[in-house]
Design an enzyme around this catalytic site. Sequence first.
Site, PDB file in Angstrom:
ATOM      1  N   PHE A 131     -41.297 110.189   8.939  1.00 48.15           N
ATOM      2  CA  PHE A 131     -42.725 109.882   8.819  1.00 48.15           C
ATOM      3  C   PHE A 131     -43.088 108.857   9.902  1.00 48.15           C
ATOM      4  O   PHE A 131     -42.337 107.908  10.143  1.00 48.15           O
ATOM      5  CB  PHE A 131     -43.019 109.323   7.421  1.00 48.15           C
ATOM      6  CG  PHE A 131     -44.486 109.158   7.165  1.00 48.15           C
ATOM      7  CD1 PHE A 131     -45.276 110.249   6.862  1.00 48.15           C
ATOM      8  CD2 PHE A 131     -45.079 107.910   7.255  1.00 48.15           C
ATOM      9  CE1 PHE A 131     -46.632 110.105   6.637  1.00 48.15           C
ATOM     10  CE2 PHE A 131     -46.436 107.756   7.040  1.00 48.15           C
ATOM     11  CZ  PHE A 131     -47.220 108.860   6.729  1.00 48.15           C
ATOM     12  N   TYR A 225     -47.893 105.394  -4.961  1.00 50.04           N
ATOM     13  CA  TYR A 225     -49.062 106.254  -5.202  1.00 50.04           C
ATOM     14  C   TYR A 225     -48.763 107.756  -5.160  1.00 50.04           C
ATOM     15  O   TYR A 225     -49.659 108.558  -5.365  1.00 50.04           O
ATOM     16  CB  TYR A 225     -50.187 105.934  -4.207  1.00 50.04           C
ATOM     17  CG  TYR A 225     -49.787 105.926  -2.739  1.00 50.04           C
ATOM     18  CD1 TYR A 225     -49.566 107.095  -2.041  1.00 50.04           C
ATOM     19  CD2 TYR A 225     -49.626 104.730  -2.059  1.00 50.04           C
ATOM     20  CE1 TYR A 225     -49.196 107.081  -0.707  1.00 50.04           C
ATOM     21  CE2 TYR A 225     -49.265 104.694  -0.728  1.00 50.04           C
ATOM     22  CZ  TYR A 225     -49.040 105.871  -0.046  1.00 50.04           C
ATOM     23  OH  TYR A 225     -48.672 105.841   1.264  1.00 50.04           O
ATOM     24  N   LYS A 226     -47.501 108.127  -4.885  1.00 47.92           N
ATOM     25  CA  LYS A 226     -47.196 109.568  -4.858  1.00 47.92           C
ATOM     26  C   LYS A 226     -46.700 109.989  -6.244  1.00 47.92           C
ATOM     27  O   LYS A 226     -47.486 110.067  -7.176  1.00 47.92           O
ATOM     28  CB  LYS A 226     -46.164 109.857  -3.768  1.00 47.92           C
ATOM     29  CG  LYS A 226     -46.641 109.541  -2.354  1.00 47.92           C
ATOM     30  CD  LYS A 226     -45.560 109.878  -1.356  1.00 47.92           C
ATOM     31  CE  LYS A 226     -45.872 109.368   0.036  1.00 47.92           C
ATOM     32  NZ  LYS A 226     -46.926 110.122   0.704  1.00 47.92           N
TER      33      LYS A 226
END
Length: 413
Positions: A131, A225-226
């Site tokens: 990422f 938050y995933k």
Amino acid sequence: MNAHTKTITRQDVAKLDAADPLAHCRDLFQLPEGVIYLDGNSLGALPKSVPPRMSRAIEQEWGVGLIRSWNDADWYPAPQRVGGRIAPLIGAAVDEVIAADSTSVNLFKVLVAALRMRPGRTRIVGEIGNFPTDVYVASGVAELMNADFVALEPDAVLDAIDERVAIVSLTHVNYKTGRVYDMAEITRRAHAVGALVVWDLCHTAGAMPCDLNGAQADFAVGCGYKYLNGGPGAPAFVYVAKRHHAALHQPLTGWHGHARPFEFVHGYEPAPGMDRMLVGTASQLGLISLEAALEAFDGVDMAVLRSKSEVMTDLFIRLADQELTGFGLATPRDAATRGSQVSLTHPEGYAIMQALIARGVIGDFRAPNILRFGFAVLYLSFDDVWNAIATLKDIMDTKVWMEPEFQQRKAVT
Ligand SMILES: Cc1ncc(COP(=O)(O)O)c(C=O)c1O
């Protein structure tokens, strides 16, 4: 894509749902009518436990309690408490994990701290397809610390770990392909040559079990938050193995990482243990939301969750093989080396995904050609998978994705 011999029917899928040991968990989430949500790997769905908890936090704890709530509502110890709830999901002890800041910021802190533990070594090994934030932060740390950052293809990483390496910095489950690194193997190799390993668990935490302690992992970071469903921009977490706590020297020496923050002394003195990973005032509402969201994992056996995820991603791949033409598969077919996502490829991936979203099947697109589907199995049924593929097939058969409205690129894909 590959053809399989036995045709999968809707009855086969119904049998999977009937035998699903986690089917009851769907009711813990507030999902809009008519939506099949396959983007929990970007932003998790809303757990029903969150709105009442947030409302209490805002109306009572903030509105009435005001500043007193740092003590009276136990706001102050929230980073440790929430970290302790995440710990069992990633195979760590409760005092090895703390919730704070963002993944990018935590990565910066642990990379600098790890480099300082290996004086005389200057190499950080990473992956080209990681990422971007992992690549950018490692490059930035290398520049700051006079180190060098070497980014390699995934298959070349293991062989590049030699005596020159200070840190191996990898994401356990790749965000685009879903490919999983063998955490124990990489960590063993790094330790054999005296290097340390930093794992990014953004696509692991809450999506599949992970055994940081079992693998003797040194450092890890990940987001809230995933698959942990903490809400947009929820606080991240950071793990440091207990054996490194005493030598831990992180660079963002803010007052919340001080041993005695409320004595307001001039000189910095790091707090013991994980508390020194803190920097400044916690994002309290974010922590409260994340803490309430984590209740969805109460009583969930991560091995059972993993097994459902493997069967579900396998079903998606096999139905894609059976029903679709013109798509490639970027995700490993071997479930053991796959996270909880499936990535299909198509040259018109962006428009196809927009058309799919317009029909209520929400995944996302990653340039240049990846249609990404995340499987947060606490709130998904096998019937959702059947319907998602049926919708995708219809979009392809009717060529609706060619409509001009689906060609326009939005800012967030
Ligand atoms: C592997 C990985 N690391 C980090 C991030 C994001 O980091 P941050 O929460 O700091 O934006 C993501 C976001 O998708 C990710 O997939």
